[in-house]
Design a protein around this motif. Structure first.
Motif, mmCIF file in Angstrom:
data_model
loop_
_atom_site.group_PDB
_atom_site.id
_atom_site.type_symbol
_atom_site.label_atom_id
_atom_site.label_comp_id
_atom_site.label_asym_id
_atom_site.label_seq_id
_atom_site.Cartn_x
_atom_site.Cartn_y
_atom_site.Cartn_z
ATOM 1 N N TYR A 167 1.066 -5.303 11.021
ATOM 2 C CA TYR A 167 0.312 -6.403 11.236
ATOM 3 C C TYR A 167 0.993 -7.757 11.915
ATOM 4 C CZ TYR A 167 -3.356 -4.621 7.815
ATOM 5 O OH TYR A 167 -4.464 -3.932 7.334
ATOM 6 N N ILE A 196 -1.502 2.290 9.419
ATOM 7 C CA ILE A 196 -2.292 1.457 8.546
ATOM 8 C C ILE A 196 -3.313 2.023 7.741
ATOM 9 C CG2 ILE A 196 -4.229 -0.439 8.662
ATOM 10 C CD1 ILE A 196 -2.524 -1.679 11.183
ATOM 11 N N GLN A 229 -1.265 -9.861 13.955
ATOM 12 C CA GLN A 229 -2.197 -10.343 12.796
ATOM 13 C C GLN A 229 -1.543 -11.132 11.531
ATOM 14 O OE1 GLN A 229 -5.403 -7.225 12.353
ATOM 15 N NE2 GLN A 229 -4.028 -6.187 13.651
ATOM 16 N N GLU A 282 1.701 -6.668 15.439
ATOM 17 C CA GLU A 282 0.416 -6.703 16.256
ATOM 18 C C GLU A 282 -0.266 -8.028 16.271
ATOM 19 O OE1 GLU A 282 -2.211 -3.831 14.222
ATOM 20 O OE2 GLU A 282 -1.659 -2.279 15.868
ATOM 21 N N ARG A 327 3.222 -1.771 5.820
ATOM 22 C CA ARG A 327 1.721 -2.364 6.516
ATOM 23 C C ARG A 327 1.897 -3.792 7.037
ATOM 24 N NH1 ARG A 327 -4.038 -2.208 3.328
ATOM 25 N NH2 ARG A 327 -2.819 -4.392 2.398
ATOM 26 N N LEU A 380 -2.885 -11.188 7.912
ATOM 27 C CA LEU A 380 -2.856 -10.208 7.166
ATOM 28 C C LEU A 380 -1.539 -9.803 6.894
ATOM 29 C CD1 LEU A 380 -5.426 -8.085 9.143
ATOM 30 C CD2 LEU A 380 -5.526 -9.171 6.818
ATOM 31 N N ALA A 381 -0.470 -9.966 7.688
ATOM 32 C CA ALA A 381 1.033 -9.621 7.239
ATOM 33 C C ALA A 381 1.556 -10.515 6.058
ATOM 34 C CB ALA A 381 1.786 -9.905 8.702
#
Length: 329
Positions: free
Chosen positions: A266, A242, A271, A269, A262, A274-275
């Protein structure tokens, strides 16, 4: 002179020096027939638009970019080389080939001509012709590091990775600070599963050229690959990936592959906001790519926003019907 005036003068001098640094780097890259030398000229122009050297070169490039290749019979050798390099940098490969082939007729023993024709043919996918030209370039000048680097790229494209690594290494033996060859060898090492060797090459390329977005991206991809292969490394390697993708994006705000990768991390994970933000940018940059809509749709789906997920999946399928098989419902 006041402290304020002196500070401003020093600041202006620093900016001019930085612009000159980019200008000189671009000239070196252009003369070696490698890299995105126009990017260096553009950086100089952004810093000091009135820089006389920048004005002259940008005007020269504009003239060469619009060259009529049907009217080059009277052009001298040096003019043809400069025209060809600008056409090559602008990815106008068909015109570049015509110009360099004309230059070859004027000077069939020029390593510069053979090298640049090798580059053109490589980008046209004419690997046999590219190898022939690069071999000729090295016969004329055996100490030409860019020719080894370029031949390495041709070998890599032909899936001859060990020969590619050998040529990249030869280029580096001739020029130890050749950051392009380091990046290319890193890619070849990674493709062979030699991750530590690849990591060393990417890191050294970054040390040599701190604004080299591609090297950050490639090192990020290496970290991401290692994370995907080991649960024990997943957390730390994803964090490093990242960081590198973010740096690549900072250097090149339109680096769609960095946003995409990235965003995928995200999403893995959890997130999802953000993704989705990263996939939004990918779609903005490449609105005709099915995978961009599919990836964002998957992020929406995993975050329980089924309506938006469905819209994105339908868009992906419309662009590429094969994505119908990948929809998770």
């Amino acid at each position: 002179m006041s402290v304020k005036q002196a500070t401003k003068i020093l600041k202006d001098l620093k900016i001019v020096n930085e612009a000159t640094k980019h200008l000189m780097a671009g000239l070196v890259m252009r003369d070696r027939g490698e890299g995105n030398f126009l990017n260096e000229f553009q950086k100089a122009k952004q810093l000091v638009p009135s820089h006389p050297g920048v004005k002259y070169l940008m005007n020269e490039l504009k003239n060469f970019r619009n060259v009529d290749v049907s009217n080059i019979e009277k052009s001298d050798f040096n003019t043809l080389i400069r025209q060809g390099k600008v056409l090559l940098e602008n990815r106008i490969y068909d015109k570049a080939a015509v110009v360099f082939e004309k230059a070859e007729m004027l000077n069939p023993k020029s390593s510069i001509v053979h090298y640049n024709l090798g580059v053109v043919y490589y980008h046209q996918g004419l690997f046999f012709k590219a190898l022939s030209q690069l071999n000729d370039a090295l016969r004329v000048r055996s100490d030409h590091a860019p020719s080894y680097n370029m031949r390495g790229l041709v070998f890599f494209a032909k899936n001859q990775r060990k020969r590619a690594i050998s040529d990249f290494s030869m280029a580096l033996s001739l020029d130890n600070d050749y950051w392009l060859a380091l990046n290319n060898r890193g890619i070849a090492y990674a493709s062979e599963g030699e991750f530590e060797m690849a990591l060393k090459d990417f890191s050294r390329a970054i040390k040599l050229k701190e604004d080299y977005a591609e090297a950050y991206f490639n090192r990020g991809l290496l970290y991401q690959t290692r994370a995907n292969r080991s649960d024990n490394l997943k957390k730390t390697e994803f964090k490093k990936a990242i960081s590198d993708y973010t740096k690549a994006i900072t250097l090149d705000p339109d680096y769609n592959k960095a946003y995409c990768n990235r965003g995928m991390i995200y999403a893995m994970e959890g997130q999802f906001a953000l993704a989705i933000s990263d996939f939004d940018k990918v779609i903005e940059l490449t609105p005709d790519k099915a995978d961009a809509y599919y990836n964002r749709g998957l992020a929406y789906y995993l975050s329980k926003n089924i309506l938006k997920a469905k819209r994105d999946f339908e868009k992906a399928i419309k662009i590429d019907p094969e994505y119908k098989k990948k929809v998770p419902y």
